[in-house]
Motif scaffolding. Sequence first.
Motif, mmCIF file in Angstrom:
data_model
loop_
_atom_site.group_PDB
_atom_site.id
_atom_site.type_symbol
_atom_site.label_atom_id
_atom_site.label_comp_id
_atom_site.label_asym_id
_atom_site.label_seq_id
_atom_site.Cartn_x
_atom_site.Cartn_y
_atom_site.Cartn_z
ATOM 1 N N GLN A 73 0.835 -1.203 0.000
ATOM 2 C CA GLN A 73 0.000 0.000 0.000
ATOM 3 C C GLN A 73 0.871 1.254 0.000
ATOM 4 O OE1 GLN A 73 -2.416 -0.915 3.462
ATOM 5 N NE2 GLN A 73 -4.191 -1.362 2.172
ATOM 6 N N GLU A 74 1.900 1.268 0.820
ATOM 7 C CA GLU A 74 2.806 2.413 0.896
ATOM 8 C C GLU A 74 3.522 2.633 -0.438
ATOM 9 O OE1 GLU A 74 6.985 3.362 3.113
ATOM 10 O OE2 GLU A 74 5.380 2.521 4.355
ATOM 11 N N ASN A 75 3.994 1.564 -1.048
ATOM 12 C CA ASN A 75 4.707 1.688 -2.315
ATOM 13 C C ASN A 75 3.786 2.065 -3.469
ATOM 14 O OD1 ASN A 75 7.789 0.880 -2.421
ATOM 15 N ND2 ASN A 75 6.826 -0.143 -0.686
ATOM 16 N N LEU A 76 2.557 1.570 -3.471
ATOM 17 C CA LEU A 76 1.589 1.982 -4.494
ATOM 18 C C LEU A 76 1.270 3.469 -4.364
ATOM 19 C CD1 LEU A 76 -0.783 -1.096 -4.631
ATOM 20 C CD2 LEU A 76 0.513 -0.141 -6.536
ATOM 21 N N TYR A 77 1.125 3.937 -3.140
ATOM 22 C CA TYR A 77 0.883 5.367 -2.915
ATOM 23 C C TYR A 77 2.039 6.195 -3.469
ATOM 24 C CZ TYR A 77 0.370 9.836 -0.574
ATOM 25 O OH TYR A 77 0.272 11.180 -0.319
ATOM 26 N N GLY A 84 1.340 8.839 -11.429
ATOM 27 C CA GLY A 84 -0.086 8.955 -11.713
ATOM 28 C C GLY A 84 -0.848 7.702 -11.316
ATOM 29 N N LYS A 85 -2.148 7.856 -11.237
ATOM 30 C CA LYS A 85 -3.028 6.775 -10.790
ATOM 31 C C LYS A 85 -2.956 5.577 -11.728
ATOM 32 C CE LYS A 85 -7.838 6.064 -9.408
ATOM 33 N NZ LYS A 85 -7.537 5.217 -8.293
#
Length: 107
Positions: A73-77, A84-85
Amino acid sequence: MANDNQQEQMQFQLDLKPEIASGVYSNLALISHSHSDFVLDFARILPGMDKPEVCSRVILAPEHAKRLLQALQENLYKYESEFGKIEFPAQEPRTIAPFGSGNGEAN
């Protein structure tokens, strides 16, 4: 200052063997669990293959599975903040969804 000491203590040398360093391609993940373990099977399905081929299995304690989830989750953020998304392309429904979740107990 205490945070700096904590970060220094968490650093370690990682041994990465050449045969592991190149990694393996996976476009399918199946996740199952028992009371004591989470089992992540990474597989690939490619055109011309009759069925998915498991290329790697990782077995984690529940606490480590939750740490992995938090790290992802932290790395995806961070990734989405920089690049970008991440959008999912619209696709036809499949029998086996890429990176889907298994449904049951581990063997």
